[in-house]
Design an enzyme around this catalytic site. Sequence first.
Site, PDB file in Angstrom:
ATOM      1  CD  GLU A  38      -2.900  -1.120   2.366  1.00 52.98           C
ATOM      2  OE1 GLU A  38      -2.999  -0.065   3.029  1.00 52.98           O
ATOM      3  OE2 GLU A  38      -3.614  -2.121   2.558  1.00 52.98           O
ATOM      4  CB  CYS A  51       3.015   7.988   2.071  1.00 51.35           C
ATOM      5  SG  CYS A  51       3.383   7.053   3.572  1.00 51.35           S
ATOM      6  CB  CYS A  58       5.677  -3.108  10.866  1.00 53.29           C
ATOM      7  SG  CYS A  58       6.994  -2.233  11.759  1.00 53.29           S
ATOM      8  CB  CYS A  62       4.136   1.366  16.969  1.00 47.56           C
ATOM      9  SG  CYS A  62       5.912   1.600  16.726  1.00 47.56           S
ATOM     10  CB  CYS A  65       1.096   1.676  14.053  1.00 46.92           C
ATOM     11  SG  CYS A  65       1.372   1.520  12.274  1.00 46.92           S
ATOM     12  CG  LEU A 163      10.117  11.860  20.453  1.00 48.39           C
ATOM     13  CD1 LEU A 163      11.347  11.073  20.844  1.00 48.39           C
ATOM     14  CD2 LEU A 163      10.373  13.371  20.580  1.00 48.39           C
ATOM     15  CB  CYS A 283      -0.241   9.149   9.566  1.00 50.52           C
ATOM     16  SG  CYS A 283       1.229   8.759  10.517  1.00 50.52           S
TER      17      CYS A 283
END
Length: 312
Positions: A38, A51, A58, A62, A65, A163, A283
Amino acid sequence: SKLERTSVLDEISLTSVHESRDGTKKLLFEPRQGGRIESVWIPSEDRTTLCVSSQLGCALNCQFCYTAKMGFLRNLITSEILDQTILAKRHFDSDRHRISNIVFMGMGEPFKNFDNVIRACNILTSKAEMNMSHKKVTVSTSGVASQIPRFFNECRANLAVSLNATTDEVRNWIMPINRKYPLGVLMKALEDAASSGGNKKRVTFEYVLLAGMNDADEDAIRIARLTKNIPSKVNLIQFNPHEKSEFRPVPNERALQFQGILEELGVSTTYRSSRGPDEMAACGQLGLLGQRPEPPRTRAPPEFARKLQLVQ
């Protein structure tokens, strides 16, 4: 012909496009090796940004996400990374919108696929190849500190660091990579790289605002303290809700207050609005679940577990 039988023009194919109300397009690609990649095409008045993804899934888990819920499937090869840009330009470049910026902020942790990502960046920015300005290409990392020196030495692209928390307690929880590379180690690696000469970069610190979790005045003060020795700016990002996260976005008024505190402390700060959330193109919303078991949730510190219940 033999050329047709033995040669491949595209490593991936564009299979569908989901367009958001704001004009953002989520592009779904099918690689010859299988899976689904994607990318997100984001038009605006002064630029058009693509993007791109660096991995299928992944491994870093996180907590805010959606991609993290896929787990890790595999690294993308260099041609699969580059073809996201090549095919997007082929299908969508026009007189009004031409891709001007590339950000490695899609699926995956770019520094966990370092060699392929750097090779792709260098092809994108080579005058003999795709001839993009290195100032228009940005690679984002969640904080794999061990690769920061290599990135500064081997790649001219910009660096963004996700961060998202200002204490090890919170960052260990929402970004488990922090347990291997805590804030002190991460910031020291950035300070050393920034002061070593050679490839000078201004780091962008990305900070996803999570209501009640990382948006206190004290967090803004700690951001200023953490980043003071690093040539940098801070990009505040609105959290984009999805069904796999218990977090909530910060009200716009509070986000602007947080930005104001940072600016009063001398921190160059921008506030990025969401693009494409209605098509899961924003995002932190990319990915296709169900290909492997979802990784476990990490345990919130007691104080924040109580806050989570309050913001539900």
